[in-house]
Scaffold this motif. Structure first.
Motif, short mmCIF file in Angstrom:
data_model
loop_
_atom_site.label_atom_id
_atom_site.label_comp_id
_atom_site.label_asym_id
_atom_site.label_seq_id
_atom_site.Cartn_x
_atom_site.Cartn_y
_atom_site.Cartn_z
N THR A 37 0.85 -1.18 0.00
CA THR A 37 0.00 0.00 0.00
C THR A 37 0.89 1.24 0.00
OG1 THR A 37 -0.07 -0.02 2.42
CG2 THR A 37 -1.88 -1.09 1.26
N GLU A 38 0.31 2.35 -0.41
CA GLU A 38 1.03 3.62 -0.35
C GLU A 38 0.69 4.30 0.97
OE1 GLU A 38 0.17 5.97 -3.72
OE2 GLU A 38 0.94 4.51 -5.18
N GLY A 39 1.70 4.85 1.63
CA GLY A 39 1.46 5.52 2.89
C GLY A 39 1.25 4.53 4.02
N HIS A 40 0.47 4.93 5.01
CA HIS A 40 0.25 4.11 6.20
C HIS A 40 -0.51 2.83 5.84
CE1 HIS A 40 -0.67 2.91 10.29
NE2 HIS A 40 -1.95 2.87 9.98
N SER A 41 -0.05 1.73 6.37
CA SER A 41 -0.72 0.44 6.10
C SER A 41 -1.37 -0.08 7.38
CB SER A 41 0.30 -0.59 5.60
OG SER A 41 -0.31 -1.86 5.45
N LYS A 42 -2.55 -0.67 7.22
CA LYS A 42 -3.25 -1.27 8.35
C LYS A 42 -2.73 -2.68 8.65
CE LYS A 42 -7.56 1.21 7.39
NZ LYS A 42 -9.00 1.08 7.02
N GLY A 43 -1.87 -3.19 7.78
CA GLY A 43 -1.36 -4.55 7.95
C GLY A 43 -1.30 -5.25 6.61
N THR A 44 -1.03 -6.54 6.65
CA THR A 44 -0.90 -7.34 5.44
C THR A 44 -1.89 -8.47 5.43
OG1 THR A 44 1.47 -6.83 5.24
CG2 THR A 44 0.67 -8.78 4.07
N ILE A 45 -2.59 -8.63 4.33
CA ILE A 45 -3.53 -9.74 4.15
C ILE A 45 -2.79 -10.88 3.45
CG2 ILE A 45 -5.58 -10.52 2.89
CD1 ILE A 45 -6.82 -7.78 3.45
N LEU A 46 -2.81 -12.05 4.07
CA LEU A 46 -2.28 -13.27 3.47
C LEU A 46 -3.44 -13.90 2.71
CD1 LEU A 46 -0.37 -14.63 6.60
CD2 LEU A 46 0.44 -12.98 4.89
N MET A 108 5.92 -18.87 1.62
CA MET A 108 5.27 -17.58 1.47
C MET A 108 5.63 -16.66 2.62
SD MET A 108 1.19 -16.68 1.44
CE MET A 108 1.10 -17.00 3.21
N MET A 109 5.65 -17.20 3.84
CA MET A 109 5.97 -16.39 5.01
C MET A 109 7.43 -15.93 4.99
SD MET A 109 3.17 -15.90 6.43
CE MET A 109 3.82 -14.98 7.84
N THR A 110 8.30 -16.71 4.37
CA THR A 110 9.69 -16.28 4.19
C THR A 110 9.74 -15.02 3.34
OG1 THR A 110 10.55 -18.53 4.41
CG2 THR A 110 11.95 -16.92 3.28
N VAL A 111 8.91 -14.98 2.29
CA VAL A 111 8.84 -13.80 1.44
C VAL A 111 8.27 -12.63 2.24
CG1 VAL A 111 7.79 -12.80 -0.63
CG2 VAL A 111 8.62 -15.16 -0.66
N VAL A 112 7.23 -12.87 3.02
CA VAL A 112 6.61 -11.83 3.84
C VAL A 112 7.65 -11.19 4.75
CG1 VAL A 112 4.99 -11.42 5.74
CG2 VAL A 112 4.29 -12.81 3.79
N GLU A 113 8.45 -12.02 5.39
CA GLU A 113 9.47 -11.51 6.31
C GLU A 113 10.61 -10.83 5.57
OE1 GLU A 113 10.45 -15.05 8.40
OE2 GLU A 113 8.50 -15.17 9.40
N SER A 114 11.01 -11.39 4.44
CA SER A 114 12.12 -10.80 3.67
C SER A 114 11.77 -9.42 3.13
CB SER A 114 12.51 -11.73 2.52
OG SER A 114 13.00 -12.96 2.99
N ALA A 116 9.66 -7.48 4.58
CA ALA A 116 9.23 -6.68 5.73
C ALA A 116 7.82 -6.15 5.52
CB ALA A 116 10.21 -5.53 5.98
N MET A 117 6.92 -7.05 5.10
CA MET A 117 5.53 -6.65 4.91
C MET A 117 4.95 -6.19 6.25
SD MET A 117 5.13 -7.12 1.68
CE MET A 117 3.36 -6.99 1.43
N PRO A 118 4.15 -5.15 6.22
CA PRO A 118 3.68 -4.54 7.48
C PRO A 118 2.79 -5.46 8.31
CG PRO A 118 2.55 -3.58 5.59
CD PRO A 118 3.65 -4.42 5.04
N LYS A 119 2.97 -5.41 9.61
CA LYS A 119 2.13 -6.14 10.55
C LYS A 119 1.02 -5.23 11.02
CE LYS A 119 5.88 -9.12 12.23
NZ LYS A 119 6.66 -9.56 13.41
N PRO A 120 -0.09 -5.80 11.55
CA PRO A 120 -0.34 -7.22 11.80
C PRO A 120 -0.73 -7.96 10.52
CG PRO A 120 -2.24 -5.95 12.45
CD PRO A 120 -1.19 -4.95 12.06
N TYR A 121 -0.73 -9.29 10.60
CA TYR A 121 -1.12 -10.12 9.47
C TYR A 121 -2.56 -10.60 9.65
CZ TYR A 121 3.99 -10.45 9.05
OH TYR A 121 5.33 -10.17 8.96
N TYR A 122 -3.29 -10.58 8.53
CA TYR A 122 -4.66 -11.08 8.48
C TYR A 122 -4.72 -12.18 7.43
CZ TYR A 122 -5.76 -6.65 10.84
OH TYR A 122 -5.80 -5.58 11.71
N LEU A 123 -5.60 -13.13 7.62
CA LEU A 123 -5.76 -14.22 6.66
C LEU A 123 -7.09 -14.08 5.93
CD1 LEU A 123 -5.08 -17.04 5.44
CD2 LEU A 123 -6.17 -18.05 7.44
#
Length: 321
Positions: A37-46, A108-114, A116-123
């Motif tokens: 996302t651009e700017g502030h992110s509410k988190g990352t959707i998996l 997939m989570m390795t990519v998320v961490e590499s 630095a996708m914003p937390k929290p994570y949602y599914l």
């Protein structure tokens, strides 16, 4: 990780899209997509997709996520999209073991961490992806809330079909024929072989045309029907999960009244014993309620965003206390 091919024109997703190759623990090459996302992110959707899924298929959905402040990560499961295919026939929806999908989640989570996708994570789990996602949550996937779309916690079959499916799929695997298609299935691409009027997925003609256009322009992303091995493994996983208590992670679940692919009774049974769970049966909706027309499904995406926002507010309140 290395950069992978991404079909921007047919995806119609966020402009921040990127795709990456990554190897699983059992040396399968997967393609993982990420939208920031651009700017502030509410988190990352998996975003865990179903058996037909691939990154570009829900590009428009990822755009909606971005419009509401969420980044997205989505994986091409093994034997899907541009990830390695598990059978000699590349059209076969084939796996050796359902647990292999958890290796895909880990990659997939390795990519998320590499990244630095914003937390929290949602599914957000769709159909088969919801089955994989439930198992991942039970194994400790670090998500603060989940949304399930027509979850494959049971496969829609008649009593006769179910009685036959178990011994036939088991025998096929035992005889080394697990790579064969389930009877009545083939390598044909569903959206190219099925007129919109006869499809089992959605009443949304614009979305169906979107998928047809993708299939015509990038047939290499598509797969055909499931194999006997996939069927046996899927039935086994659904049976095992049916006896496992639900996690305490808050979730909201939607399914369509007219769904002909997953077993709605299994979904109702699961949600009846899910603490912090909300359930909605969408009247007259088909399988993919996430893309149904507003006249039928209302706005499922808005309900998901509201649910996730509620979880965020409760989490902030809890932290202050």
């Amino acid at each position: 990780m290395e950069e992978a091919k991404y079909y921007e024109d047919i995806a119609e997703g966020p402009s921040s899209a990127g795709a990456y190759w990554i190897q699983t623990d059992d040396d399968v090459r997967l393609r993982v997509g990420a939208y920031h996302t651009e700017g502030h992110s509410k988190g990352t959707i998996l975003l865990l997709l179903g058996r037909f899924g691939y990154i570009e298929r829900y590009g428009r959905v990822a755009q909606s996520f971005a419009d509401h402040g969420f980044s997205t990560v989505v994986v091409d499961w093994r034997s899907q999209g541009l990830s390695d295919r598990m059978a000699k026939d590349p059209q076969a929806g084939h796996i050796h073991s359902f647990s292999d999908y958890q290796k895909d989640v880990s990659a997939m989570m390795t990519v998320v961490e590499s990244l630095a996708m914003p937390k929290p994570y949602y599914l957000v789990g769709v159909s088969m992806g919801a089955c994989i996602g439930l198992r991942a949550m039970l194994d400790g996937l670090p998500v603060v809330a989940a949304a399930f779309i027509s979850p494959m916690w049971g496969i829609k079959m008649s009593a006769v079909q179910r009685i036959a499916a178990w011994p036939l799929s088991w025998a096929a695997r035992l005889a080394g024929q697990g790579h064969r298609y389930v009877p009545g299935e083939s390598g044909a691409i569903y959206v190219l072989e099925t007129p919109f009027e006869d499809n089992n997925l959605t009443h949304n003609a614009a979305m169906y045309d979107y998928w047809v256009t993708q299939a015509k322009n990038a047939p290499e992303l598509q797969i055909g029907g499931p194999t006997m091995s996939w069927l046996f493994e899927a039935l086994s996983e659904c049976r095992i999960l049916s006896s496992v208590p639900s996690p305490t992670t808050p979730c909201i679940t939607f399914c369509g009244e007219l769904d002909r692919l997953v077993d709605n009774d299994s979904i109702k049974a699961r949600m009846a014993k899910w603490p912090n769970g909300e359930f909605s049966m969408i009247r007259n909706a088909k399988h993919d309620v996430l893309t149904e027309i507003p006249e039928i499904g209302g706005d499922v995406l808005s309900q998901i965003f509201a649910f996730f926002s509620k979880m965020e507010i409760q989490g902030q309140t809890h932290e202050k206390v």
